[in-house]
Design a protein around this motif. Structure first.
Motif, short mmCIF file in Angstrom:
data_model
loop_
_atom_site.label_atom_id
_atom_site.label_comp_id
_atom_site.label_asym_id
_atom_site.label_seq_id
_atom_site.Cartn_x
_atom_site.Cartn_y
_atom_site.Cartn_z
N ASP A 44 -1.11 -38.95 14.03
CA ASP A 44 -0.60 -39.04 15.39
C ASP A 44 0.39 -37.90 15.65
O ASP A 44 1.21 -37.58 14.80
CB ASP A 44 0.11 -40.37 15.63
N ASP A 64 -6.72 -38.42 11.31
CA ASP A 64 -6.07 -39.67 11.68
C ASP A 64 -4.54 -39.55 11.62
O ASP A 64 -3.84 -40.38 11.05
CB ASP A 64 -6.55 -40.83 10.80
N GLU A 91 -5.93 -30.94 18.59
CA GLU A 91 -6.04 -32.38 18.83
C GLU A 91 -7.24 -32.96 18.08
O GLU A 91 -7.15 -34.04 17.49
CB GLU A 91 -6.16 -32.64 20.32
N ASP A 125 -7.17 -35.82 15.17
CA ASP A 125 -8.01 -37.02 15.25
C ASP A 125 -8.82 -37.20 13.96
O ASP A 125 -8.90 -38.31 13.42
CB ASP A 125 -8.96 -36.95 16.45
N ASP A 148 2.00 -35.44 19.36
CA ASP A 148 1.85 -34.95 20.72
C ASP A 148 1.77 -33.44 20.69
O ASP A 148 2.36 -32.79 19.82
CB ASP A 148 3.05 -35.38 21.58
#
Length: 167
Positions: free
Chosen positions: A41, A39, A32, A36, A43
């Motif tokens: 996205d 940048d 995760e 980040d 899940d």
């Protein structure tokens, strides 16, 4: 071996679910963080399959974190394993998947192993495949065994490959 010794061996061989879940949580946090920083996205799903933690990045949007032949995925997996090792002190066998790449690759390799095994049965001649990662070779070995033939890995990493042998 006594019955008590056999039971002790069975208990020792059983995976430590809590430790594997902890590995998955550490890995998920690490991945995760990478997402980040980049940048990107996506899940993250965590699971335990057999004796290893599995972390999957699903619904990923943007960026190619798999790379050609899964090379970037393999590198990220190794970095993630190192992050887990740094926190737990234990070697990790964690499996990382991104965008379903490993599931698709698993299907392709099972089909390849089954097809080549049929060719080897028919022709009676051994057949060598292209170099593969340990993950990929394991899938081919399993498919060949299911087809009733034998296979071996030959060569040195990173050029190690599977040879399918006739009966």
């Amino acid at each position: 071996m006594t019955e008590a010794e056999a039971e002790k061996e069975t208990v020792k061989a059983a995976p430590d679910l809590a430790a594997l879940e902890q590995e998955g949580e550490i890995a998920a946090d690490y991945v995760e963080g990478l997402l980040d920083i980049a940048d990107i996205d996506g899940d993250i799903d965590m699971d335990v399959e057999g004796d290893r933690a599995v972390v999957s990045v699903v619904d990923i949007k943007g960026g190619d974190l798999v790379g050609p032949n899964g090379e970037v995925l393999e590198a990220i997996q190794e970095l993630t394993r190192l992050a887990v090792h740094r926190q737990t002190g234990e070697r990790s066998r964690l499996m990382l998947d991104i965008g379903g790449y490993r599931d698709r690759r698993r299907t392709e390799l099972r089909e390849l192993g089954t097809k080549i095994a049929a060719d080897v049965k028919r022709d009676g001649e051994p057949k060598s495949l292209q170099p593969m990662t340990p993950f990929e070779r394991k899938i081919v070995h399993d498919a060949v065994a299911a087809a009733g033939l034998r296979s071996e890995s030959e060569g040195e990493e990173p050029r190690r490959f599977v040879v399918i042998l006739p009966v």
